[in-house]
Structures are given as structure tokens and as C-alpha cells.
Motif scaffolding. Sequence first.
Motif, PDB file in Angstrom:
ATOM      1  N   LYS A 213     -12.198   0.123  -2.535  1.00 27.87           N
ATOM      2  CA  LYS A 213     -11.584   1.375  -2.991  1.00 27.87           C
ATOM      3  C   LYS A 213     -12.687   2.422  -3.135  1.00 27.87           C
ATOM      4  O   LYS A 213     -13.814   2.092  -3.532  1.00 27.87           O
TER       5      LYS A 213
ATOM      6  N   HIS B 220      -6.463  -7.552  -7.395  1.00 29.37           N
ATOM      7  CA  HIS B 220      -7.314  -6.531  -7.994  1.00 29.37           C
ATOM      8  C   HIS B 220      -7.299  -6.680  -9.514  1.00 29.37           C
ATOM      9  O   HIS B 220      -6.283  -7.056 -10.105  1.00 29.37           O
TER      10      HIS B 220
ATOM     11  N   GLU C 282      -3.897  -2.831  -1.370  1.00 25.49           N
ATOM     12  CA  GLU C 282      -4.799  -3.256  -2.445  1.00 25.49           C
ATOM     13  C   GLU C 282      -4.760  -4.767  -2.596  1.00 25.49           C
ATOM     14  O   GLU C 282      -5.770  -5.397  -2.891  1.00 25.49           O
TER      15      GLU C 282
ATOM     16  N   SER D 215      -5.802   3.719   5.384  1.00 26.90           N
ATOM     17  CA  SER D 215      -5.615   3.097   4.076  1.00 26.90           C
ATOM     18  C   SER D 215      -4.664   1.923   4.217  1.00 26.90           C
ATOM     19  O   SER D 215      -3.641   2.023   4.894  1.00 26.90           O
TER      20      SER D 215
ATOM     21  N   THR E 135       0.771  -1.221   0.000  1.00 24.86           N
ATOM     22  CA  THR E 135       0.000   0.000   0.000  1.00 24.86           C
ATOM     23  C   THR E 135       0.805   1.275   0.000  1.00 24.86           C
ATOM     24  O   THR E 135       1.940   1.306   0.437  1.00 24.86           O
TER      25      THR E 135
ATOM     26  N   VAL F 281      -8.260   7.401  -7.139  1.00 25.55           N
ATOM     27  CA  VAL F 281      -8.583   6.596  -5.962  1.00 25.55           C
ATOM     28  C   VAL F 281      -8.218   7.409  -4.719  1.00 25.55           C
ATOM     29  O   VAL F 281      -7.061   7.772  -4.527  1.00 25.55           O
TER      30      VAL F 281
ATOM     31  N   HIS G 132     -12.058  -6.388  -0.003  1.00 25.14           N
ATOM     32  CA  HIS G 132     -11.266  -5.247  -0.450  1.00 25.14           C
ATOM     33  C   HIS G 132     -12.193  -4.119  -0.906  1.00 25.14           C
ATOM     34  O   HIS G 132     -13.259  -4.368  -1.473  1.00 25.14           O
TER      35      HIS G 132
ATOM     36  N   THR H 110      -7.990   3.243  -0.260  1.00 24.64           N
ATOM     37  CA  THR H 110      -7.884   1.810  -0.500  1.00 24.64           C
ATOM     38  C   THR H 110      -7.868   1.122   0.859  1.00 24.64           C
ATOM     39  O   THR H 110      -7.056   1.466   1.717  1.00 24.64           O
TER      40      THR H 110
ATOM     41  N   THR I 157      -3.770   4.605  -4.090  1.00 21.44           N
ATOM     42  CA  THR I 157      -4.129   3.448  -4.906  1.00 21.44           C
ATOM     43  C   THR I 157      -3.916   2.139  -4.178  1.00 21.44           C
ATOM     44  O   THR I 157      -4.469   1.109  -4.560  1.00 21.44           O
ATOM     45  N   GLY I 158      -3.065   2.131  -3.155  1.00 21.71           N
ATOM     46  CA  GLY I 158      -2.795   0.903  -2.427  1.00 21.71           C
ATOM     47  C   GLY I 158      -1.950  -0.090  -3.191  1.00 21.71           C
ATOM     48  O   GLY I 158      -1.824  -1.239  -2.790  1.00 21.71           O
TER      49      GLY I 158
END
Length: 317
Positions: free
Chosen positions: A192, A81, A77, A74, A5, A209, A190, A212, A286-287
Amino acid sequence: MTENTTGAPKRAAHKDTSLTRRRALAVTGGTVVAGGLAVAGYQAAFAGTEATASASASTGAASASESCMQLMTSVTEGPYHLDGALVRKDITEGKSGVPLTLRLTVVDATDGCTPVPGAAVEIWHCDAWGYYSGYTTASPGGSAPAESEDGSTADDDTYLRGYQIANANGVVKFETIFPGWYTPRTCHIHVKVHTGGEKEDGTYEGGKVNFTGQLFFADDIAEQIFTLEPYDRHTGTYTRLDDDMVYDGGGAASGLLTLEPVKKKDPSKGYKGFLTLGVDPDAENTGAGGGAGGGTPPSGAPTGTPPSDAPGPTASS
């Protein structure tokens, strides 16, 4: 399968929170954090002294007068994904499992928890046996049937993935199933939050984003669900919240859902899950700090290969 992340705080009024050792070791790319500083991008989102937070919401829309204590944290991700998820309320595609209605409220944690209408909330999670669409050759660990044995007609590239656009109250609602688990992670979803884009050809395009994260489930409820069909066909060692490498014990601010049973004496009838996501609409996170694919799972974790193309828009609602 684990994850990596980044955080991108932009407001001077906020400061970075220190990282716990467990969160610092959170799997996304094997990054180690020393002295509370993230190396290669693992960073907590900011917690300020001025107001603003996220708290679990069992009623729905958040009001401007709602008490906010801190921004949501946060996190990673993860490596599972896929771009191109469909804009739709029901993401099950026929996957079997205990029904889960997920109601999430997006609020601006830098402006008194006012709703963020038009925010796009994206979620994705594994099926009852721990498999992700697009990565169905990845073993969930323990002993589980082959993903194809569940008998569903779900698209292998799109099931249990989707977007919803927040209404005037910042609320989105998804119809899905209670996720299963995979080694070495606890049960999770998960998520976002995107802003500035628009729905196009059944997907969400453009924008950025802002947040996340991951959504988590109380151990006692998850473990009860896993005794039911079809979850009980996946056996092995389940990771509880206290031992998870991503969940940091922060309750709702760390993604712990408020869960209400549809029928108290029959968990098979399903649950309703609620959470308020306190975000900074000016931030970007964005992670995916480990690069393409969201990072490499650590040694011993399930691995899989994504499809050659992102899932195309096949339906929308």
C-alpha cells in the motif's frame, strides 16, 4: 486466501481500464464482473492517454523525464492485512528464508513521474511456508510444517510486516525474505502507498491510501527458490503467474518485480527486487471493498482468525 478491491479515480483526464475475466474473478469476496464493470468494487486503476506510468526500475530513483506509460493497477488488499504495522526497514524478525532486499520508488504518475517524497510504503507477506503473522492458524495448503516449527523468535503478530517513508527521491528500501506460497495463490507481496499521515509511536498514522497492490515474482526464480531450505518443506501444487487470480499479465505495471541475484550461481544468497510504483496522490484506494478484514477467502482457500488486537508498536527504525 484471496482478496477484494476498490479503485477511486478522480481525474477527468483518465479513464477506467477494462477488466480481464481472470482479474474480475479475483477472489476477494467472490465478486463477479460482467461487461468490464466491477460489481462491489473490483476496479482497475486508470490508464490514460496522456503520459504516466510505472515501469520496473533497477537503478533506484525515478527522474521527472522518465517515460511513464500508465498508472499502476490497483488490486486487492486481501484478508490478511493488519493495522498498526511498524515503521522499520528490516521486517524479518528472525524468520528464516532466502534474503530479499526490496527497493521501491514512488512517483506521481499524473505529473511526469516526479518522486513523491514522504509517501509511506507498507508491505506484508507470508513466511517461507505460507503463514502470515496474525493468522498463523491458517493452513497454507498442501503439506507444510506447523508455523511454530520454524524455530524463529519472531512475534506472531508482526513478522514480515512494516512501513518505510520515502526519501527525497521517492525511494524506500526493505530487508525481508523471499515469500513462500499458499493455495491457491502465486508468490506475492502486498503493498500500500499512503500519503498525508505521519510516523507516530513507531507506526504510521492518518493520511489516506493512494494505492493498493501486489508485487509478483517470475516463475522460474520462485520455483528455484522453493527447492531450497526451508521452502522445500512445504509441498503441493504451486500456482504459476498465468494461473493466478490476481496477476493479470501486465508485467511491471501489474507489479512484476525486476529481480537481480546477489550471487548468480547461488540463489540462496538472496535477491534484490526493484519496482517503480506510479500512483495518483489525489486518488484513494484502500483495496478493502469487501468490508472489515479485506474480504472472505473463496471456498477451499486457507482461513484464519486475526488477533483480537492489532499489533502494537514494539520497535522502530
